[in-house]
Enzyme design. Sequence first.
Site, PDB file in Angstrom:
ATOM      1  N   CYS A   1      50.448 -14.930 -16.269  1.00 13.75           N
ATOM      2  CA  CYS A   1      51.180 -15.487 -15.120  1.00 13.75           C
ATOM      3  C   CYS A   1      50.297 -16.286 -14.172  1.00 13.75           C
ATOM      4  O   CYS A   1      50.802 -17.029 -13.330  1.00 13.75           O
ATOM      5  CB  CYS A   1      51.893 -14.373 -14.358  1.00 13.75           C
ATOM      6  SG  CYS A   1      53.112 -13.523 -15.353  1.00 13.75           S
TER       7      CYS A   1
ATOM      8  N   HIS B   1      53.043 -17.064  -7.155  1.00 16.90           N
ATOM      9  CA  HIS B   1      53.733 -16.686  -8.389  1.00 16.90           C
ATOM     10  C   HIS B   1      54.923 -15.822  -7.988  1.00 16.90           C
ATOM     11  O   HIS B   1      54.805 -14.915  -7.171  1.00 16.90           O
ATOM     12  CB  HIS B   1      52.767 -15.901  -9.285  1.00 16.90           C
ATOM     13  CG  HIS B   1      53.436 -15.270 -10.462  1.00 16.90           C
ATOM     14  ND1 HIS B   1      54.332 -15.955 -11.265  1.00 16.90           N
ATOM     15  CD2 HIS B   1      53.369 -14.006 -10.967  1.00 16.90           C
ATOM     16  CE1 HIS B   1      54.767 -15.145 -12.206  1.00 16.90           C
ATOM     17  NE2 HIS B   1      54.213 -13.966 -12.051  1.00 16.90           N
TER      18      HIS B   1
ATOM     19  N   ASN C   1      61.053 -14.093 -12.694  1.00 14.77           N
ATOM     20  CA  ASN C   1      59.641 -14.340 -12.994  1.00 14.77           C
ATOM     21  C   ASN C   1      59.537 -15.164 -14.277  1.00 14.77           C
ATOM     22  O   ASN C   1      59.816 -14.667 -15.361  1.00 14.77           O
ATOM     23  CB  ASN C   1      58.935 -12.985 -13.147  1.00 14.77           C
ATOM     24  CG  ASN C   1      57.465 -13.105 -13.493  1.00 14.77           C
ATOM     25  OD1 ASN C   1      56.995 -14.175 -13.885  1.00 14.77           O
ATOM     26  ND2 ASN C   1      56.738 -12.005 -13.374  1.00 14.77           N
TER      27      ASN C   1
END
Length: 307
Positions: free
Chosen positions: A101, A234, A264
């Site tokens: 990520c 993020h 996400n």
Amino acid sequence: MYVPEKVVTNDDLAQLVDTNDEWIQKRVGIKERRIAVTETTADMGYEAAKAALDNAGISPDELDLILGATVSGDDISPSLACMVQNKLGATCLAYDVNAACSAFLFLLETAAGYFARGAKNVLVVGAERMSRIVDWSDRGTCVIFGDGAGACVLSAGDNYHDSIFTVRGGDDVIKIPAAPGKSPFWQGETPEPFVRMNGQETFKYAVTAIANDVNALLERNNLTLDDIRWIVPHQANYRIIESASKRGGIPMEKFYLNIDRFGNTSSASVPIALDELNRAGKLDRGDKIILTAFGGGLANAACLLTW
Ligand code: COA
């Protein structure tokens, strides 16, 4: 950015696992996410890449390099970047960097090395079909991820000021096992190839990472939050950002959040957020922004740049 058309709501997920809209909104901050129905990871990466090139007014043959990031690529090889290169009809160097990520920020750092050697234009792409690698029977993970892609064209300049990278290697907190294979000789474990995560450990790691990284960047560049137009994090959990805001003394209004609509999307989440900000006219040339990310590795990163 590119996201699939199909919207999957929390109520839709409640048909699959024992969950509900209230829990997901309260604990994670997600209302809906996009899920690929026919798009491959490379298709999404290509669409985002094409949009970024159009937006920048740069043609594929002006690119020196394409950098890709994905944890949910269609194939181990060719890489996402190679597939995007092929679909664009580009001929430049292309390869992937794996940092889960946080990967988009690792791509920016890698690109900076090429700019130092004289590169003019670099395309960076994060694309994810997380729906392929989540365990749809695990309510602790399947509700938090979404599919999509984001891309940026970077050009030589002096707008990338500073960056911080941290790696705490290990597979005890987040792990995405590869395909188990069929070796007749293998006698070890064969875990299922789906995202496994210790949610609470990830949560704690992320809060500390964001708060520390943002404040370290400000301090060592003699800046205050007033100098920063946006912090683009993020997008993993609204409460992670809230806790980082409290811990780091960073007002919530500084953070750009779109997790409610996309969940996400791993390496795609930061560039998707950037594209939304840009297209909404919320970024002006000369604005200083901080990007911050964390995830599997474990790895976290933050950078300071001028838009
Ligand atoms: N729906 C309803 N209940 C759920 C649920 C769901 N989707 N998922 C878990 N629960 C339940 C648990 O079973 C537990 O029930 P119990 O108290 O009866 O045992 C309860 O909710 C609390 O579980 P817990 O794991 O403590 O929840 P949490 O507040 O930590 O939230 C996460 C779980 C995963 C949302 C949260 O830990 C998180 O976001 N972590 C970070 C994950 C992340 O960022 N990952 C990506 C890294 S890039």
